[in-house]
Design a protein around this motif. Structure first.
Motif, PDB file in Angstrom:
ATOM      1  N   PHE A 180       0.788  -0.967  -0.151  1.00  0.00           N
ATOM      2  CA  PHE A 180      -0.015  -0.209   0.233  1.00  0.00           C
ATOM      3  C   PHE A 180       0.772   1.667  -0.002  1.00  0.00           C
ATOM      4  CE2 PHE A 180      -3.708  -3.179   1.993  1.00  0.00           C
ATOM      5  CZ  PHE A 180      -3.732  -2.275   0.854  1.00  0.00           C
ATOM      6  N   LEU A 181       1.971   1.498   0.730  1.00  0.00           N
ATOM      7  CA  LEU A 181       2.516   2.471   0.719  1.00  0.00           C
ATOM      8  C   LEU A 181       3.421   3.231  -0.298  1.00  0.00           C
ATOM      9  CD1 LEU A 181       3.563   2.228   4.188  1.00  0.00           C
ATOM     10  CD2 LEU A 181       1.580   3.917   3.410  1.00  0.00           C
ATOM     11  N   THR A 182       4.603   1.602  -0.993  1.00  0.00           N
ATOM     12  CA  THR A 182       4.880   2.384  -2.223  1.00  0.00           C
ATOM     13  C   THR A 182       4.345   2.141  -2.857  1.00  0.00           C
ATOM     14  OG1 THR A 182       5.040  -0.592  -2.747  1.00  0.00           O
ATOM     15  CG2 THR A 182       6.601   0.355  -0.996  1.00  0.00           C
ATOM     16  N   ILE A 183       3.152   1.472  -3.983  1.00  0.00           N
ATOM     17  CA  ILE A 183       2.532   1.423  -5.526  1.00  0.00           C
ATOM     18  C   ILE A 183       0.855   2.275  -4.754  1.00  0.00           C
ATOM     19  CG2 ILE A 183       0.853  -0.322  -6.567  1.00  0.00           C
ATOM     20  CD1 ILE A 183       2.118  -2.557  -5.845  1.00  0.00           C
ATOM     21  N   ILE A 184       0.531   2.771  -3.918  1.00  0.00           N
ATOM     22  CA  ILE A 184      -0.564   3.558  -4.409  1.00  0.00           C
ATOM     23  C   ILE A 184      -0.361   5.096  -3.888  1.00  0.00           C
ATOM     24  CG2 ILE A 184      -3.034   3.822  -2.662  1.00  0.00           C
ATOM     25  CD1 ILE A 184      -2.885   1.575  -3.872  1.00  0.00           C
ATOM     26  N   PRO A 185       0.331   5.535  -3.455  1.00  0.00           N
ATOM     27  CA  PRO A 185       0.541   7.230  -3.038  1.00  0.00           C
ATOM     28  C   PRO A 185       1.059   7.320  -4.736  1.00  0.00           C
ATOM     29  CG  PRO A 185       1.478   6.402  -0.534  1.00  0.00           C
ATOM     30  CD  PRO A 185       1.418   4.964  -2.146  1.00  0.00           C
ATOM     31  N   PRO A 186       2.159   6.806  -5.612  1.00  0.00           N
ATOM     32  CA  PRO A 186       3.235   7.106  -6.543  1.00  0.00           C
ATOM     33  C   PRO A 186       1.832   7.380  -7.311  1.00  0.00           C
ATOM     34  CG  PRO A 186       4.080   6.144  -5.911  1.00  0.00           C
ATOM     35  CD  PRO A 186       3.336   5.797  -5.060  1.00  0.00           C
ATOM     36  N   LYS A 187       0.386   5.901  -7.712  1.00  0.00           N
ATOM     37  CA  LYS A 187      -0.334   7.073  -8.027  1.00  0.00           C
ATOM     38  C   LYS A 187      -1.434   7.589  -7.965  1.00  0.00           C
ATOM     39  CE  LYS A 187      -0.607   2.011  -9.694  1.00  0.00           C
ATOM     40  NZ  LYS A 187      -0.974   1.993 -11.558  1.00  0.00           N
ATOM     41  N   VAL A 188      -1.550   8.279  -6.370  1.00  0.00           N
ATOM     42  CA  VAL A 188      -2.292   8.893  -5.873  1.00  0.00           C
ATOM     43  C   VAL A 188      -1.622  10.756  -6.489  1.00  0.00           C
ATOM     44  CG1 VAL A 188      -3.492  10.176  -4.104  1.00  0.00           C
ATOM     45  CG2 VAL A 188      -3.442   7.815  -4.704  1.00  0.00           C
ATOM     46  N   LEU A 189      -0.647  10.541  -6.539  1.00  0.00           N
ATOM     47  CA  LEU A 189       0.285  11.925  -6.303  1.00  0.00           C
ATOM     48  C   LEU A 189       0.683  12.276  -7.401  1.00  0.00           C
ATOM     49  CD1 LEU A 189       2.927  11.794  -3.599  1.00  0.00           C
ATOM     50  CD2 LEU A 189       0.985  13.309  -3.537  1.00  0.00           C
ATOM     51  N   ALA A 190       0.359  11.246  -8.757  1.00  0.00           N
ATOM     52  CA  ALA A 190       0.218  11.325 -10.603  1.00  0.00           C
ATOM     53  C   ALA A 190      -0.597  12.200 -10.851  1.00  0.00           C
ATOM     54  CB  ALA A 190       0.984  10.056 -10.777  1.00  0.00           C
ATOM     55  N   HIS A 191      -1.770  12.003 -10.302  1.00  0.00           N
ATOM     56  CA  HIS A 191      -3.099  12.015 -10.667  1.00  0.00           C
ATOM     57  C   HIS A 191      -2.980  13.887 -11.095  1.00  0.00           C
ATOM     58  CE1 HIS A 191      -7.618  12.564 -11.795  1.00  0.00           C
ATOM     59  NE2 HIS A 191      -7.542  14.125 -10.433  1.00  0.00           N
ATOM     60  N   THR A 192      -3.793  13.881 -12.103  1.00  0.00           N
ATOM     61  CA  THR A 192      -3.403  15.676 -12.943  1.00  0.00           C
ATOM     62  C   THR A 192      -5.091  15.556 -12.937  1.00  0.00           C
ATOM     63  OG1 THR A 192      -3.585  15.099 -14.520  1.00  0.00           O
ATOM     64  CG2 THR A 192      -0.595  15.606 -13.609  1.00  0.00           C
ATOM     65  N   PHE A 193      -5.685  17.006 -12.039  1.00  0.00           N
ATOM     66  CA  PHE A 193      -7.044  17.581 -12.455  1.00  0.00           C
ATOM     67  C   PHE A 193      -6.747  18.241 -13.156  1.00  0.00           C
ATOM     68  CE2 PHE A 193      -6.765  17.498  -7.823  1.00  0.00           C
ATOM     69  CZ  PHE A 193      -7.623  16.936  -7.179  1.00  0.00           C
ATOM     70  N   PRO A 194      -7.938  17.667 -14.659  1.00  0.00           N
ATOM     71  CA  PRO A 194      -8.261  18.742 -15.607  1.00  0.00           C
ATOM     72  C   PRO A 194      -8.685  20.179 -16.073  1.00  0.00           C
ATOM     73  CG  PRO A 194     -10.301  17.535 -15.139  1.00  0.00           C
ATOM     74  CD  PRO A 194      -9.402  17.055 -13.405  1.00  0.00           C
ATOM     75  N   ASN A 195      -9.305  20.912 -14.499  1.00  0.00           N
ATOM     76  CA  ASN A 195      -9.306  21.991 -14.320  1.00  0.00           C
ATOM     77  C   ASN A 195      -9.060  22.627 -13.439  1.00  0.00           C
ATOM     78  OD1 ASN A 195     -10.881  22.084 -17.500  1.00  0.00           O
ATOM     79  ND2 ASN A 195     -12.970  21.300 -16.004  1.00  0.00           N
ATOM     80  N   GLU A 196      -7.712  23.151 -13.498  1.00  0.00           N
ATOM     81  CA  GLU A 196      -7.203  24.111 -12.307  1.00  0.00           C
ATOM     82  C   GLU A 196      -8.373  25.399 -11.674  1.00  0.00           C
ATOM     83  OE1 GLU A 196      -5.062  23.484 -10.600  1.00  0.00           O
ATOM     84  OE2 GLU A 196      -4.141  21.422 -12.503  1.00  0.00           O
ATOM     85  N   PRO A 197      -8.446  25.257 -10.111  1.00  0.00           N
ATOM     86  CA  PRO A 197      -9.305  25.868  -9.751  1.00  0.00           C
ATOM     87  C   PRO A 197      -9.195  27.375 -10.476  1.00  0.00           C
ATOM     88  CG  PRO A 197      -8.756  24.861  -8.424  1.00  0.00           C
ATOM     89  CD  PRO A 197      -7.813  23.857  -9.138  1.00  0.00           C
ATOM     90  N   THR A 198      -9.797  28.472 -10.417  1.00  0.00           N
ATOM     91  CA  THR A 198      -9.246  30.514 -10.798  1.00  0.00           C
ATOM     92  C   THR A 198      -9.379  30.637  -8.915  1.00  0.00           C
ATOM     93  OG1 THR A 198     -11.660  30.681 -11.761  1.00  0.00           O
ATOM     94  CG2 THR A 198      -9.803  29.896 -12.772  1.00  0.00           C
ATOM     95  N   PRO A 199      -8.693  31.731  -8.831  1.00  0.00           N
ATOM     96  CA  PRO A 199      -8.862  32.470  -7.536  1.00  0.00           C
ATOM     97  C   PRO A 199     -10.152  32.949  -7.751  1.00  0.00           C
ATOM     98  CG  PRO A 199      -6.989  32.939  -8.632  1.00  0.00           C
ATOM     99  CD  PRO A 199      -7.343  31.898  -9.648  1.00  0.00           C
ATOM    100  N   GLN A 200     -10.637  33.303  -6.571  1.00  0.00           N
ATOM    101  CA  GLN A 200     -11.753  33.722  -6.397  1.00  0.00           C
ATOM    102  C   GLN A 200     -11.379  35.688  -5.703  1.00  0.00           C
ATOM    103  OE1 GLN A 200     -14.963  33.454  -8.144  1.00  0.00           O
ATOM    104  NE2 GLN A 200     -14.464  31.032  -9.096  1.00  0.00           N
ATOM    105  N   SER A 201     -12.305  36.337  -6.759  1.00  0.00           N
ATOM    106  CA  SER A 201     -11.857  37.806  -5.747  1.00  0.00           C
ATOM    107  C   SER A 201     -12.327  37.618  -4.355  1.00  0.00           C
ATOM    108  CB  SER A 201     -12.370  38.725  -7.380  1.00  0.00           C
ATOM    109  OG  SER A 201     -13.522  38.910  -7.061  1.00  0.00           O
TER     110      SER A 201
END
Length: 55
Positions: free
Chosen positions: A20-41
């Protein structure tokens, strides 16, 4: 009944946590979100009153 033999339990637990500690974290950390949130005023948008023609 082999499930009553507690000898391999610790090694199974250690091995499963190593997996769990060697296989799962790299897969989770490699995930990229398709839309980066824009900062709200911080300013509130100006709201307009609603048109109530039946009132």
């Amino acid at each position: 009944m082999p499930q009553l033999n507690p000898a391999p339990w610790f090694m199974i637990l250690v091995f499963s946590w190593m997996v769990f500690l060697t296989i799962i974290p790299p897969k989770v950390l490699a995930h990229t979100f398709p839309n980066e949130p824009t900062p709200q005023s911080t300013q509130k948008p100006k709201t307009e009153s609603w048109n109530w023609p039946w009132y």
